[in-house]
Design an enzyme around this catalytic site. Structure first.
Site, PDB file in Angstrom:
ATOM      1  N   GLY A   1       0.727  -1.153  -0.042  1.00 51.22           N
ATOM      2  CA  GLY A   1       0.126  -0.044  -0.019  1.00 51.22           C
ATOM      3  C   GLY A   1       0.941   1.354  -0.071  1.00 51.22           C
ATOM      4  CB  SER A   2      -0.189   4.632   1.400  1.00 50.94           C
ATOM      5  OG  SER A   2      -1.344   4.535   0.630  1.00 50.94           O
ATOM      6  CB  THR A   3       4.492   1.485   3.064  1.00 51.50           C
ATOM      7  OG1 THR A   3       4.384   0.281   2.492  1.00 51.50           O
ATOM      8  CG2 THR A   3       3.700   1.329   4.449  1.00 51.50           C
ATOM      9  CG  PHE A   4       5.850   0.532  -2.431  1.00 51.35           C
ATOM     10  CD1 PHE A   4       6.121   0.324  -3.704  1.00 51.35           C
ATOM     11  CD2 PHE A   4       5.858  -0.311  -1.241  1.00 51.35           C
ATOM     12  CE1 PHE A   4       6.905  -1.113  -3.626  1.00 51.35           C
ATOM     13  CE2 PHE A   4       6.518  -1.433  -1.302  1.00 51.35           C
ATOM     14  CZ  PHE A   4       7.115  -1.928  -2.515  1.00 51.35           C
ATOM     15  CE  LYS A   5      -0.387   6.555  -1.620  1.00 50.37           C
ATOM     16  NZ  LYS A   5      -1.621   7.171  -1.034  1.00 50.37           N
TER      17      LYS A   5
END
Length: 597
Positions: free
Chosen positions: A314-318
């Site tokens: 999820g958004s941890t990759f942003k």
């Protein structure tokens, strides 16, 4: 054999003509004959003496060599041989970074039987069934009476069981000493240690071999006789490991999750201080793997979610997309990007969480703080597919982690076969590409330590480590500042721990179905954090499988309400244990913000 005559006629006649005595010729020929016979006998005797001397030399040399060999070996009592008997060196202990025992050896006994000398096979079978409830008396009786002369009854006995068997008093029941592995802390760090079993075994010994975890990955080192007295020192801290397991289990239970994982890693050395996967097991009594083909791997307590669990994070990759754009000079923290939602890309529609719209424009810093999918997508398009792949590859997301666990090589990230621009968009916010929590920990460590990729390890390291630089110190510093904003003003406000400057990013990803598509009510939540933000020393990853917070009026499944508070409690508990002194910070004036993805 031709012999020279004693009185040759020619010489006799010649001697008589000369007036000599013919008897002198006879005596001379007799003397010569005796000398020839004596020389022949002497030669025969000398040859026999030579052969006898060589025989004695060979015999005494053999005896001397054997005596020397016996003198150089350890004295042992003679033992009866048995099929598969093999004496092996003691397996090395495993200790934590402070020298506390994680795995060691104890001497126990095995029970075997010689039915041919057994006095009362039926009675023995019944008594053994009473001592060992998992055995059936009829099965034992059948095995005792089928004509065999040797069979194993029990590979490992407790002292109490051994005494009860001894009290049966039948000569057909015999005991054999053996060494076995003991994990004195029970389930603690079970997925790291893995477990052992018996390999080649006999009446008087058994080979202890690793079956999983670091026991199997470093089996040769642990079995090496030259290093048997040198314990294997891990990077784990027993106190920190126990604390994280306790907090994580409480959080998993309260949030109704089916599983959880946590990793605490030193950002500069890559040393893993704690690695936890729940549910867990006791390596002293390692369960059998699940055989149900319909069961998911994560349903087994043997499954190491921290290493083998490959999830969309999820958004941890942003933060990776933003860090790369900063590194390439495409944006600065204050640069405004398009965040007008929804975003249409071909037939695909990119939306924000719960249909929100943070646009039309957001600064790059706010893209991370508010966790904007659309803003991240536009930044990723600036980078492009090829450069995005190269950067993620440099962060280790295209290979299995090199950690010292036998399970690690099989836990490779799931990478899209093709990489069109829509994959560039979805990957930028953590969908369409799957990796393990340990992959995420290593990548966040590179951000925390100033831009250097370090190799995660479970072994205690001595001295500084080197790695490949994947981003500049400036970029890494700016990324940490943005992650700090996520906690102070963004989606991870419940992650604030006074004095420890937590910085991190939430990630909520829908779970994929086996048949394709995603579940609407099942998620994997992750909070990736570094602390303290002013001088990052540790990275903490907390992942929860299918959590749901039911404390409010409506169920909440986002990471901000689930993984974040669990991580905050972990940091609150373990930071003092690790010697981190809290730093006085000014009290925030704004209220706690609503947690989202």
């Amino acid at each position: 054999m031709m012999r020279t005559p004693l009185r040759p006629l020619a010489r006799i006649l010649h001697a008589r003509q000369q007036g000599e005595n013919p008897d002198t010729i006879e005596r001379e020929n007799l003397r010569l004959r005796h000398e020839a016979m004596r020389d022949k006998s002497r030669a025969r005797a000398e040859f026999r003496l030579l052969v006898l001397g060589l025989a004695f030399f060979a015999a005494f040399t053999t005896i001397g060599a054997r005596m020397g060999l016996l003198a150089a070996t350890e004295p042992v009592e003679p033992r009866a041989s048995a099929p598969g008997a093999e004496i092996i060196a003691q397996r090395a202990d495993i200790v934590d970074r402070n020298g506390r025992i994680l795995a060691t050896n104890i001497t126990t006994h095995a029970l075997y039987a010689n039915p041919k000398v057994m006095v009362d096979p039926k009675g023995v079978a019944q008594k053994l069934a009473e001592i060992f409830p998992d055995m059936k008396a009829k099965d034992l009786e059948r095995r005792f009476t089928d004509g065999r002369s040797f069979l194993w009854v029990r590979k490992v006995l407790s002292p109490e069981q051994m005494q009860r068997v001894h009290e049966i008093g039948d000569p057909g029941l015999l005991f054999g000493p053996r060494e076995m592995r003991l994990y004195p802390n029970g389930t603690l760090a079970a997925h790291v240690l893995g477990g052992t079993s018996f390999g080649a075994e006999g009446v008087h010994s058994a080979e202890v071999i690793g079956t999983a975890g670091i026991e199997k990955a470093l089996d040769a080192r642990l079995r090496d006789p030259a290093q048997g007295d040198k314990p294997l020192t891990l990077s784990l801290d027993l106190s920190v490991q126990a604390t994280i397991e306790e907090v994580l289990y409480a959080g998993m239970t309260m949030l109704n999750a089916k599983g959880a994982a946590a990793i605490l890693m030193d950002v500069r050395t890559g040393e893993i201080v704690a690695l936890t996967s729940l549910p867990t097991f006791d390596p002293n009594d390692r369960p059998n793997p699940l055989v149900d083909k319909n069961a998911e791997p994560g349903d087994s307590p043997l499954f190491n979610r921290a290493v083998q669990g490959v999830y969309e994070l999820g958004s941890t990759f942003k933060i990776f997309a933003v860090a790369q754009a900063l590194e390439l000079g495409l944006v600065a923290p204050e640069t405004l990007v398009d965040a007008n939602a929804p975003m249409q890309w071909g037939k695909h529609r990119i939306k924000e969480f719960e249909g929100k719209n943070y646009g039309p424009l957001l600064s790059v810093t706010d893209v991370i703080a508010k966790s904007s999918n659309v803003g991240t997508a536009h930044i990723a398009l600036m980078i492009g597919p090829l450069r995005q792949q190269a950067f993620l590859k440099s962060l280790g997301f295209f290979e299995a982690t090199p950690v010292e666990l036998i399970e690690a090589p099989g836990a490779r990230p799931l990478i899209p076969r093709k990489w069109p621009e829509i994959v560039t968009i979805t990957t930028s916010y953590g969908h369409g590409m799957s990796a393990s929590p340990l992959h995420l920990a290593a990548a966040y460590a590179a951000i925390g330590n100033g831009g250097v990729m370090v190799k995660p390890t479970l072994l205690k390291r001595e001295g500084p480590t080197t790695g490949v630089r994947v981003m500049s110190e400036k970029t890494a510093h700016e990324a940490v500042i943005m992650l700090r904003r996520v906690v102070t003003e963004g989606t991870a406000s419940l992650g604030e721990v006074p004095g420890y400057e937590v910085a991190g990013k939430t990630g909520t990803a829908d779970k994929p179905m086996r048949t394709g598509g995603y579940y609407k009510d099942k998620v994997v939540n992750t909070f990736a954090s570094v602390f303290p933000a002013s001088n990052p020393q540790y990275v903490l990853i907390v992942t929860l499988d299918e959590p749901i917070d039911t404390s409010g009026s409506e169920p909440r499944r986002t990471a901000g309400w689930t993984a974040v508070p669990v991580a905050a409690e972990i940091i609150r508990r373990v930071a003092p244990i690790m010697g981190l002194r809290p730093k006085l910070e000014p009290v925030a004036t704004d209220a706690v913000t609503a947690a989202s993805n």
